[in-house]
Design a protein around this motif. Structure first.
Motif, PDB file in Angstrom:
ATOM      1  N   MET A 114      35.708 -43.503 -36.665  1.00 39.86           N
ATOM      2  CA  MET A 114      35.820 -43.884 -35.399  1.00 39.86           C
ATOM      3  C   MET A 114      35.358 -43.296 -34.063  1.00 39.86           C
ATOM      4  O   MET A 114      36.825 -42.618 -33.370  1.00 39.86           O
ATOM      5  N   ASN A 115      34.241 -43.620 -33.410  1.00 43.29           N
ATOM      6  CA  ASN A 115      34.329 -42.738 -32.074  1.00 43.29           C
ATOM      7  C   ASN A 115      34.711 -43.371 -30.609  1.00 43.29           C
ATOM      8  O   ASN A 115      33.766 -44.099 -30.562  1.00 43.29           O
ATOM      9  N   LEU A 116      36.097 -43.172 -30.440  1.00 47.05           N
ATOM     10  CA  LEU A 116      36.579 -43.172 -29.289  1.00 47.05           C
ATOM     11  C   LEU A 116      36.555 -42.843 -27.985  1.00 47.05           C
ATOM     12  O   LEU A 116      37.252 -42.285 -27.287  1.00 47.05           O
TER      13      LEU A 116
ATOM     14  N   VAL B  13      28.071 -55.544 -22.420  1.00 44.68           N
ATOM     15  CA  VAL B  13      28.690 -56.175 -21.495  1.00 44.68           C
ATOM     16  C   VAL B  13      29.702 -56.959 -22.190  1.00 44.68           C
ATOM     17  O   VAL B  13      28.873 -58.296 -22.741  1.00 44.68           O
ATOM     18  N   ASN B  14      31.149 -57.126 -22.424  1.00 42.23           N
ATOM     19  CA  ASN B  14      31.841 -58.119 -22.709  1.00 42.23           C
ATOM     20  C   ASN B  14      33.210 -58.394 -21.879  1.00 42.23           C
ATOM     21  O   ASN B  14      33.073 -58.176 -20.867  1.00 42.23           O
ATOM     22  N   SER B  15      33.312 -59.073 -22.270  1.00 45.02           N
ATOM     23  CA  SER B  15      34.375 -60.368 -22.038  1.00 45.02           C
ATOM     24  C   SER B  15      35.882 -60.061 -22.895  1.00 45.02           C
ATOM     25  O   SER B  15      35.776 -59.821 -24.090  1.00 45.02           O
TER      26      SER B  15
ATOM     27  N   ASN C  19      44.787 -52.026 -25.892  1.00 42.34           N
ATOM     28  CA  ASN C  19      43.799 -51.717 -26.571  1.00 42.34           C
ATOM     29  C   ASN C  19      42.902 -52.271 -26.944  1.00 42.34           C
ATOM     30  O   ASN C  19      41.920 -51.627 -27.706  1.00 42.34           O
ATOM     31  N   VAL C  20      42.500 -53.768 -27.136  1.00 45.21           N
ATOM     32  CA  VAL C  20      41.288 -54.206 -26.834  1.00 45.21           C
ATOM     33  C   VAL C  20      40.093 -54.301 -25.737  1.00 45.21           C
ATOM     34  O   VAL C  20      39.213 -53.117 -26.478  1.00 45.21           O
ATOM     35  N   ILE C  21      40.268 -53.643 -24.580  1.00 48.08           N
ATOM     36  CA  ILE C  21      39.386 -53.716 -23.506  1.00 48.08           C
ATOM     37  C   ILE C  21      38.908 -52.020 -24.011  1.00 48.08           C
ATOM     38  O   ILE C  21      38.099 -51.983 -23.528  1.00 48.08           O
TER      39      ILE C  21
ATOM     40  N   ALA D 205      32.254 -46.416 -30.464  1.00 47.16           N
ATOM     41  CA  ALA D 205      32.520 -47.673 -31.473  1.00 47.16           C
ATOM     42  C   ALA D 205      32.324 -49.050 -31.439  1.00 47.16           C
ATOM     43  O   ALA D 205      31.489 -49.134 -32.785  1.00 47.16           O
ATOM     44  N   ALA D 206      31.947 -49.271 -30.053  1.00 45.88           N
ATOM     45  CA  ALA D 206      31.686 -50.599 -29.733  1.00 45.88           C
ATOM     46  C   ALA D 206      30.650 -51.080 -29.103  1.00 45.88           C
ATOM     47  O   ALA D 206      30.489 -51.816 -29.127  1.00 45.88           O
ATOM     48  N   ALA D 207      29.453 -50.404 -29.758  1.00 47.02           N
ATOM     49  CA  ALA D 207      28.256 -50.309 -29.410  1.00 47.02           C
ATOM     50  C   ALA D 207      27.824 -51.428 -30.215  1.00 47.02           C
ATOM     51  O   ALA D 207      26.271 -52.258 -29.358  1.00 47.02           O
ATOM     52  N   ALA D 208      28.275 -52.215 -31.330  1.00 43.13           N
ATOM     53  CA  ALA D 208      27.321 -53.553 -32.248  1.00 43.13           C
ATOM     54  C   ALA D 208      27.679 -54.777 -31.064  1.00 43.13           C
ATOM     55  O   ALA D 208      27.138 -55.676 -31.044  1.00 43.13           O
ATOM     56  N   THR D 209      28.032 -54.802 -30.440  1.00 40.11           N
ATOM     57  CA  THR D 209      29.540 -55.957 -29.629  1.00 40.11           C
ATOM     58  C   THR D 209      28.928 -55.497 -28.143  1.00 40.11           C
ATOM     59  O   THR D 209      29.456 -55.171 -27.339  1.00 40.11           O
TER      60      THR D 209
END
Length: 263
Positions: free
Chosen positions: A1-3, A178-180, A234-236, A243-247
């Protein structure tokens, strides 16, 4: 996982304490150069010093009042480019709806919504031009189920959710997201003081008032406790990572299961 966020600049608003401070610490540990923001220079300096206990992190700070347009302009001038924006600055208070004044509504929206609108408007284009970026707006479960004891707060957070989804539409086909995030009741530095004051006003013990949080105010909580700033952070921080590219365009809950809907 790429963080890995090495080489990326991250601005976390409202990050001198609580969830924002935990996010700043998390992003710094992922390799980002983190900019801490708070209203007073004293609080900013203290937060930066605390984060620098780990000598491997790159952290600096900017003091600015995000309810004042000139302060926002100055911040953007001092920090012309960023790769990660976490709009965390905000506040809440409990007040009877019939007692909330127009000025108090305006104050709630200026910080909880418009500070993030202004900063996103300034920084998003640079992210799109570069072809990579992350914006996370820290909303609340109160934006989904508006609490009767702080309607102005819930409405400001509902508006923030709508804003997040709308801005995400501008990123279609890019590597910008862009997420919340929707925290539930979280135990931060001010929580203890607020509980003491409310317990005094209601003539109950602090222990009883804390129990009421989950027996009365938020009975649908599955964890039946306050979350910690680190748990929300942790979620943010994940959403800020490669790793969150699809969200994208998503409201992600960190509310302990308070919101019962599954979509």
């Amino acid at each position: 996982m790429n963080l890995n966020l090495n080489g990326q600049v991250a601005l976390v608003t409202g990050s001198t304490k609580g969830i924002g401070f935990a996010v700043a610490a998390g992003l710094a540990s992922m390799g980002a150069e983190v900019v801490v923001q708070g209203r007073s220079q004293r609080s900013v300096d203290a937060a930066v010093e605390a984060l620098r206990v780990d000598q491997d992190v790159h952290v600096r700070g900017i003091a600015a009042d995000l309810t004042i347009a000139s302060d926002i302009s100055r911040l953007c001038e001092e920090l012309p480019r960023i790769d990660v924006l976490v709009n965390n600055a905000g506040f809440y208070n409990q007040k009877d709806f019939f007692q909330i004044t127009d000025d108090e509504w305006d104050e709630m929206f200026r910080l909880n919504l418009m500070s993030g609108v202004c900063l996103t408007r300034h920084y998003l284009q640079g992210m799109l031009d570069k072809g990579w970026g992350r914006i996370v707006n820290v909303s609340s479960e109160s934006g989904v189920f508006i609490p009767k004891e702080m309607i102005h707060y819930g409405v400001s957070k509902a508006a923030q959710l709508a804003f997040s989804r709308g801005v995400a539409e501008l990123t279609a086909g890019t590597n910008v997201t862009v997420n919340s995030v929707l925290p539930g009741p979280t135990w931060v530095e001010t929580t203890s003081d607020q509980i003491k004051q409310r317990a005094l006003e209601q003539n109950v013990s602090e222990r009883e008032l804390m129990a009421r949080t989950f027996s009365t105010r938020r009975p649908t909580s599955l964890i039946q406790r306050y979350t910690t700033p680190e748990e929300v952070a942790n979620v943010i921080c994940f959403l800020c990572s490669p790793a969150a590219a699809a969200t994208n365009g998503a409201p992600i809950r960190a509310d302990g299961g308070i919101v019962r809907t599954f979509a």
